[in-house]
Design a protein around this motif. Structure first.
Motif, PDB file in Angstrom:
ATOM      1  N   SER A 266       1.475  11.458  12.290  1.00 54.51           N
ATOM      2  CA  SER A 266       0.970  10.343  13.109  1.00 54.51           C
ATOM      3  C   SER A 266      -0.464  10.572  13.567  1.00 54.51           C
ATOM      4  CB  SER A 266       1.869  10.129  14.329  1.00 54.51           C
ATOM      5  OG  SER A 266       1.827  11.267  15.188  1.00 54.51           O
ATOM      6  N   GLN A 267      -0.931  11.819  13.454  1.00 57.46           N
ATOM      7  CA  GLN A 267      -2.292  12.173  13.853  1.00 57.46           C
ATOM      8  C   GLN A 267      -3.186  12.415  12.644  1.00 57.46           C
ATOM      9  OE1 GLN A 267      -3.321  12.301  17.327  1.00 57.46           O
ATOM     10  NE2 GLN A 267      -1.447  11.080  17.182  1.00 57.46           N
ATOM     11  N   GLN A 268      -2.805  11.837  11.514  1.00 60.95           N
ATOM     12  CA  GLN A 268      -3.604  11.942  10.298  1.00 60.95           C
ATOM     13  C   GLN A 268      -3.915  10.539   9.770  1.00 60.95           C
ATOM     14  OE1 GLN A 268      -2.178  14.547   7.148  1.00 60.95           O
ATOM     15  NE2 GLN A 268      -0.856  15.614   8.589  1.00 60.95           N
ATOM     16  N   LEU A 269      -5.195  10.207   9.739  1.00 59.42           N
ATOM     17  CA  LEU A 269      -5.660   8.986   9.071  1.00 59.42           C
ATOM     18  C   LEU A 269      -6.638   9.447   7.999  1.00 59.42           C
ATOM     19  CD1 LEU A 269      -5.696   5.887   8.903  1.00 59.42           C
ATOM     20  CD2 LEU A 269      -7.589   5.916  10.547  1.00 59.42           C
ATOM     21  N   HIS A 270      -6.139   9.614   6.790  1.00 58.32           N
ATOM     22  CA  HIS A 270      -6.933  10.256   5.748  1.00 58.32           C
ATOM     23  C   HIS A 270      -8.229   9.508   5.465  1.00 58.32           C
ATOM     24  CE1 HIS A 270      -3.462  12.791   3.850  1.00 58.32           C
ATOM     25  NE2 HIS A 270      -3.599  12.994   5.146  1.00 58.32           N
ATOM     26  N   GLU A 271      -8.159   8.184   5.432  1.00 60.40           N
ATOM     27  CA  GLU A 271      -9.366   7.380   5.260  1.00 60.40           C
ATOM     28  C   GLU A 271      -9.304   6.211   6.231  1.00 60.40           C
ATOM     29  OE1 GLU A 271     -10.861   6.421   1.452  1.00 60.40           O
ATOM     30  OE2 GLU A 271     -10.969   8.537   0.884  1.00 60.40           O
ATOM     31  N   ARG A 272     -10.471   5.790   6.669  1.00 61.66           N
ATOM     32  CA  ARG A 272     -10.559   4.677   7.619  1.00 61.66           C
ATOM     33  C   ARG A 272     -11.525   3.650   7.064  1.00 61.66           C
ATOM     34  NH1 ARG A 272     -13.638   1.009  10.533  1.00 61.66           N
ATOM     35  NH2 ARG A 272     -13.098   0.941  12.747  1.00 61.66           N
ATOM     36  N   HIS A 273     -11.018   2.434   6.815  1.00 61.27           N
ATOM     37  CA  HIS A 273     -11.860   1.358   6.304  1.00 61.27           C
ATOM     38  C   HIS A 273     -11.806   0.101   7.177  1.00 61.27           C
ATOM     39  CE1 HIS A 273     -12.528   3.733   2.697  1.00 61.27           C
ATOM     40  NE2 HIS A 273     -11.224   3.958   2.658  1.00 61.27           N
ATOM     41  N   ASP A 274     -10.885   0.097   8.143  1.00 62.76           N
ATOM     42  CA  ASP A 274     -10.730  -1.049   9.028  1.00 62.76           C
ATOM     43  C   ASP A 274     -10.048  -0.568  10.305  1.00 62.76           C
ATOM     44  OD1 ASP A 274     -10.736  -4.243   8.991  1.00 62.76           O
ATOM     45  OD2 ASP A 274      -8.881  -3.579   9.956  1.00 62.76           O
ATOM     46  N   ALA A 275     -10.313  -1.259  11.404  1.00 64.22           N
ATOM     47  CA  ALA A 275      -9.710  -0.854  12.675  1.00 64.22           C
ATOM     48  C   ALA A 275      -8.192  -0.880  12.613  1.00 64.22           C
ATOM     49  CB  ALA A 275     -10.210  -1.759  13.797  1.00 64.22           C
ATOM     50  N   SER A 276      -7.634  -1.751  11.801  1.00 65.47           N
ATOM     51  CA  SER A 276      -6.179  -1.849  11.691  1.00 65.47           C
ATOM     52  C   SER A 276      -5.555  -0.613  11.042  1.00 65.47           C
ATOM     53  CB  SER A 276      -5.793  -3.089  10.883  1.00 65.47           C
ATOM     54  OG  SER A 276      -6.250  -2.978   9.540  1.00 65.47           O
ATOM     55  N   ASP A 277      -6.359   0.214  10.392  1.00 66.79           N
ATOM     56  CA  ASP A 277      -5.823   1.403   9.731  1.00 66.79           C
ATOM     57  C   ASP A 277      -5.152   2.351  10.714  1.00 66.79           C
ATOM     58  OD1 ASP A 277      -6.726   0.422   7.328  1.00 66.79           O
ATOM     59  OD2 ASP A 277      -8.511   1.694   7.255  1.00 66.79           O
ATOM     60  N   PHE A 278      -5.606   2.353  11.974  1.00 70.85           N
ATOM     61  CA  PHE A 278      -4.989   3.232  12.968  1.00 70.85           C
ATOM     62  C   PHE A 278      -3.530   2.850  13.224  1.00 70.85           C
ATOM     63  CE2 PHE A 278      -9.528   3.654  13.957  1.00 70.85           C
ATOM     64  CZ  PHE A 278      -9.651   5.024  13.977  1.00 70.85           C
ATOM     65  N   GLU A 279      -3.223   1.588  13.074  1.00 73.84           N
ATOM     66  CA  GLU A 279      -1.859   1.119  13.278  1.00 73.84           C
ATOM     67  C   GLU A 279      -1.039   1.141  11.995  1.00 73.84           C
ATOM     68  OE1 GLU A 279      -0.552   0.426  16.187  1.00 73.84           O
ATOM     69  OE2 GLU A 279      -2.454   0.910  17.173  1.00 73.84           O
ATOM     70  N   LEU A 280      -1.700   0.980  10.856  1.00 70.41           N
ATOM     71  CA  LEU A 280      -0.975   0.730   9.622  1.00 70.41           C
ATOM     72  C   LEU A 280      -1.012   1.862   8.600  1.00 70.41           C
ATOM     73  CD1 LEU A 280      -2.152  -2.957   9.023  1.00 70.41           C
ATOM     74  CD2 LEU A 280      -0.045  -2.184  10.150  1.00 70.41           C
ATOM     75  N   ARG A 281      -2.000   2.759   8.688  1.00 71.25           N
ATOM     76  CA  ARG A 281      -2.201   3.672   7.572  1.00 71.25           C
ATOM     77  C   ARG A 281      -2.263   5.152   7.964  1.00 71.25           C
ATOM     78  NH1 ARG A 281      -2.694   1.380   2.992  1.00 71.25           N
ATOM     79  NH2 ARG A 281      -3.522   3.263   2.030  1.00 71.25           N
ATOM     80  N   THR A 282      -1.756   5.515   9.142  1.00 69.49           N
ATOM     81  CA  THR A 282      -1.591   6.941   9.420  1.00 69.49           C
ATOM     82  C   THR A 282      -0.469   7.468   8.527  1.00 69.49           C
ATOM     83  OG1 THR A 282      -0.148   6.357  11.271  1.00 69.49           O
ATOM     84  CG2 THR A 282      -2.461   6.855  11.787  1.00 69.49           C
ATOM     85  N   GLN A 283      -0.458   8.770   8.314  1.00 67.86           N
ATOM     86  CA  GLN A 283       0.443   9.338   7.314  1.00 67.86           C
ATOM     87  C   GLN A 283       1.923   9.106   7.631  1.00 67.86           C
ATOM     88  OE1 GLN A 283      -1.753   9.517   4.705  1.00 67.86           O
ATOM     89  NE2 GLN A 283      -0.246  11.051   4.083  1.00 67.86           N
ATOM     90  N   ASP A 284       2.285   9.041   8.906  1.00 64.79           N
ATOM     91  CA  ASP A 284       3.690   8.772   9.223  1.00 64.79           C
ATOM     92  C   ASP A 284       4.123   7.396   8.730  1.00 64.79           C
ATOM     93  OD1 ASP A 284       1.892   7.769  11.205  1.00 64.79           O
ATOM     94  OD2 ASP A 284       3.586   7.419  12.536  1.00 64.79           O
ATOM     95  N   LYS A 285       3.165   6.431   8.735  1.00 65.43           N
ATOM     96  CA  LYS A 285       3.479   5.087   8.242  1.00 65.43           C
ATOM     97  C   LYS A 285       3.543   5.098   6.714  1.00 65.43           C
ATOM     98  CE  LYS A 285       2.913   3.053  12.367  1.00 65.43           C
ATOM     99  NZ  LYS A 285       1.983   3.908  13.057  1.00 65.43           N
ATOM    100  N   LEU A 286       2.642   5.799   6.073  1.00 64.26           N
ATOM    101  CA  LEU A 286       2.574   5.792   4.616  1.00 64.26           C
ATOM    102  C   LEU A 286       3.714   6.568   3.975  1.00 64.26           C
ATOM    103  CD1 LEU A 286      -1.274   6.260   4.049  1.00 64.26           C
ATOM    104  CD2 LEU A 286       0.034   4.132   4.100  1.00 64.26           C
ATOM    105  N   GLU A 287       4.259   7.532   4.699  1.00 61.43           N
ATOM    106  CA  GLU A 287       5.301   8.380   4.132  1.00 61.43           C
ATOM    107  C   GLU A 287       6.700   7.797   4.296  1.00 61.43           C
ATOM    108  OE1 GLU A 287       4.727  12.146   6.014  1.00 61.43           O
ATOM    109  OE2 GLU A 287       2.854  12.578   4.947  1.00 61.43           O
ATOM    110  N   LYS A 288       6.821   6.666   4.967  1.00 63.70           N
ATOM    111  CA  LYS A 288       8.131   6.041   5.166  1.00 63.70           C
ATOM    112  C   LYS A 288       8.626   5.425   3.853  1.00 63.70           C
ATOM    113  CE  LYS A 288       7.891   5.051  10.105  1.00 63.70           C
ATOM    114  NZ  LYS A 288       7.869   4.005  11.167  1.00 63.70           N
TER     115      LYS A 288
END
Length: 288
Positions: A266-288
């Motif tokens: 949840s404390q990993q955002l590998h890449e950031r391209h938009d403010a929404s990435d903090f809600e949608l693309r942290t590793q805990d979200k991507l690994e589900k």
């Protein structure tokens, strides 16, 4: 004291593969090792980085600027995996001939402006957008004093203490003692300054705080080398008060996880391209 009978040769030679944790990427020459074009996202500011303390400086500042409503500070943060040698690509070396993260390209100018070295990037962005750098000469100078203090001091904490305490293939008592002493001296410098100032350079939050917190603040919060107890960081009360206050800022919480590839998902955002990435693309979200 540890026994060490090493005697330096008259001329040092590089033995590839020696050097511990970073032996696969350390080398005594500069320049690219392979051809690769860096990606370019949709925003004028293109950051190529990793979520180390030096990388966090820049993403924290960018998130602080966005929190103030500076929409021109929108950015793409591309991941540079230094353990895999991404920093030695031809594209990265074009941005930073020193092959160190972070590196920034500002495409709002023609031709684009490259900015490398974390302190230079902080100064560039603060001056470009007119925030976190006082305009009055005395306050500005004090901020620069502490920015340059950090740039000169952090290598003792990271490359010195951190390396020998945490990464070196053998524990060398002399080296650990030497750099532990210097790290504690630096903590005392900060603690004494913060005894009479809310923030590092005065009562105003500046790029001096943004530069110093990812190194020394992270140490205070137990996130650097697991060394807070060893260095008795808790005894520096004024410093800890400051570290806690900066850590509580929402932009710091966001900026410190950008390009981060370790720790809690949840404390990993590998890449950031938009403010929404903090809600949608942290590793805990991507690994589900």
């Amino acid at each position: 004291m540890s026994d060490n009978n090493y005697q330096p040769p008259k001329v040092w030679t590089w033995i590839k593969g020696e050097g511990g944790t970073f032996s696969n990427i350390n080398r005594p020459i500069a320049g690219p090792t392979h051809e690769r074009t860096l990606p370019i996202g949709k925003h004028p500011l293109q950051l190529y980085s990793l979520g180390t303390p030096n990388g966090q400086k820049v993403t924290i500042l960018l998130e602080e600027l966005l929190a103030l409503g500076v929409s021109e500070a929108e950015y793409d943060a591309h991941l540079i995996r230094i353990g895999e040698g991404d920093q030695f690509s031809s594209g990265f070396v074009d941005v930073n001939p020193n092959s160190k993260i972070p590196a920034l390209m500002d495409h709002s100018a023609t031709p684009p402006i490259r900015v490398f070295e974390s302190g230079a990037i902080l100064l560039y962005l603060a001056e470009k957008f007119g925030h976190f750098m006082p305009k009055e000469i005395a306050a500005r100078t004090e901020t620069l004093n502490w920015l340059f203090w950090l740039q000169g001091s952090a290598p003792y904490l990271g490359g010195g203490f951190g390396h020998f305490y945490n990464y070196a293939p053998m524990k060398i008592e002399y080296a650990i003692n030497r750099f532990a002493m210097e790290s504690k001296r630096q903590l005392d410098v900060l603690d004494r300054q913060l005894a009479t100032h809310r923030f590092i350079a005065g009562d105003e939050y500046t790029i001096a705080d943004i530069a110093i917190w990812p190194w020394y603040g992270a140490l205070a919060k137990g996130g650097l080398y697991d060394a807070a107890e060893f260095l008795d960081v808790a005894s520096y009360k004024n410093f800890v008060r400051w570290a806690d206050e900066v850590a509580s800022r929402p932009a710091v919480k966001r900026g410190r996880i950008v390009n981060r590839t370790f720790g809690e998902p949840s404390q990993q955002l590998h890449e950031r391209h938009d403010a929404s990435d903090f809600e949608l693309r942290t590793q805990d979200k991507l690994e589900k």
